[in-house]
Design an enzyme around this catalytic site. Sequence first.
Site, PDB file in Angstrom:
ATOM      1  N   CYS A  88      58.680  46.943  26.668  1.00  0.00           N
ATOM      2  CA  CYS A  88      58.024  48.100  27.263  1.00  0.00           C
ATOM      3  C   CYS A  88      59.000  49.259  27.409  1.00  0.00           C
ATOM      4  O   CYS A  88      60.112  49.081  27.912  1.00  0.00           O
ATOM      5  CB  CYS A  88      57.444  47.741  28.628  1.00  0.00           C
ATOM      6  SG  CYS A  88      56.642  49.113  29.477  1.00  0.00           S
ATOM      7  N   CYS A 116      59.866  51.749  36.046  1.00  0.00           N
ATOM      8  CA  CYS A 116      58.677  51.650  36.909  1.00  0.00           C
ATOM      9  C   CYS A 116      58.782  50.521  37.919  1.00  0.00           C
ATOM     10  O   CYS A 116      58.182  50.591  38.983  1.00  0.00           O
ATOM     11  CB  CYS A 116      57.408  51.514  36.073  1.00  0.00           C
ATOM     12  SG  CYS A 116      56.969  49.823  35.622  1.00  0.00           S
ATOM     13  N   CYS A 168      50.911  50.129  29.496  1.00  0.00           N
ATOM     14  CA  CYS A 168      51.339  49.042  30.368  1.00  0.00           C
ATOM     15  C   CYS A 168      50.932  47.719  29.742  1.00  0.00           C
ATOM     16  O   CYS A 168      49.776  47.532  29.356  1.00  0.00           O
ATOM     17  CB  CYS A 168      50.718  49.187  31.764  1.00  0.00           C
ATOM     18  SG  CYS A 168      51.230  47.874  32.895  1.00  0.00           S
ATOM     19  N   CYS A 199      52.406  31.900  47.927  1.00  0.00           N
ATOM     20  CA  CYS A 199      53.026  32.857  47.009  1.00  0.00           C
ATOM     21  C   CYS A 199      54.448  33.171  47.446  1.00  0.00           C
ATOM     22  O   CYS A 199      55.102  34.032  46.859  1.00  0.00           O
ATOM     23  CB  CYS A 199      52.194  34.143  46.937  1.00  0.00           C
ATOM     24  SG  CYS A 199      52.017  34.979  48.531  1.00  0.00           S
TER      25      CYS A 199
END
Length: 468
Positions: free
Chosen positions: A75, A81, A176, A425
């Site tokens: 990317c 980003c 993206c 998580c």
Amino acid sequence: MSRKMKNKVVENLTIERIATEGKCVGHHDGKVVFVQGVAPGDVVDVRITRGKSSFMEGEAIKFHEYSKDRIDPFCSHFGTCGGCKWQHINYDLQKTYKRQQVVDQFTRIGKVEIPEVLPILGSADTQYYRNKLDFTFSNNRWLTREEIDSGADFERNALGFHIPKMFDKIVDIEHCYLQGNISNDVRNELRDFALNNSLSFYDIRNQVGLLRNLIIRTTSTGESMVIVQFGGDNQEEIEMVMNFLHEKFPQITALLYIINLKKNETFNDLEVVTFAGKDYIEEEMEGLKFRIGPKSFYQTNSDQAYELYKVTREFAGLKGDEIVYDLYTGTGTIANFVAKQAKQVIGIEYVEAAIVDAKLNSKVNGLGNTLFYAGDMKDMLNDEFIAAHAKPDVIITDPPRAGMHDDVVNMLLKLEAQKIVYVSCNPATQARDVALLSEKYSVDKIQPVDMFPQTYHVENVVLLTLKS
């Protein structure tokens, strides 16, 4: 940090391993040095940006040797980003360190006896695996050093992601690799339309501007939801934007918008207007349908969510006669997924709108053995609640990153369910809670699941069984 250490350059530092939060580790003069954007095996010069008595943090300014595990990022926005941290590291190594992260958290934080951690379940797709992305409009586009030094004038409006640790700077995203389907086309076409029609992009410092936020959700069934969040109430311009999206992308199945005049982008307390199509999209799993509304939580990697839920169901080992409590049930995805194998499933969740979705999902799938309740977990899960319902044989818990409140942990110890399946998580807070539960429970299985390739995040499922 002392002046002596500030901007100090550590030369020829060998990067040894990956630590927590994706940072890599080397050692210099007996101190740990944390460095971002490098890989184990790199040899680099590091400029120190922060230092304490036992560690330093820095940035790589020169590479002398490159790691054999380093690969070329795919990317053009990588490194700016912040959406992906590990595109420069091959996926096999990513999985190795994610599993090791789980091991480290349970040995260093949990400090309880654990079985061998199972091999991590990797994601079949390492690109375009997300079903939801949020993009931000801004009149303050991030400029590269080259752009600034050129002295030229550049377009300052942007639609993309926040620069890490900079709330008012947005990197304009051209492509993206996290979300496929119509995501890139919708974002780019909407940005171009706004620029061509001189529509205002949001100014976060002054809290003004029409276009504020764009949310795109997709499903494996081919449905899509697009939500535009407006920072101003100009109906003529709002209609212009929404008509453009409706005509340009007729395949959008749920086209919605929100007028948000608050100082933050949260919209759980705001009206969502359905401009075209339905006010929800549907995901499917083993024939079960799950309605996802604009305010619904759903795991952002649909394929890996299925793998995660299968592990959860397997660990629960349901025979058909069990009472199951599903704590932090969200929209009831896990509860509904295991309902056919249980006598009854009772779900509890803080967000009331999510419970509405959970009940609806049970109804849509013809499940008559589920009950759902909304409220704060530590207040809901009490003696009165237990007295009004059957005592659980199995507890499934999937709390937020902060883990479970002490009152919830204490109630689980009091309930003494035969099994607890803990989905998390955040293995660090999971290990902390498991250590507290070890008073009455032993750890039988640990299964990491990779939901987010190219990042350091890892999901983890733990089976706890009541000690005899």
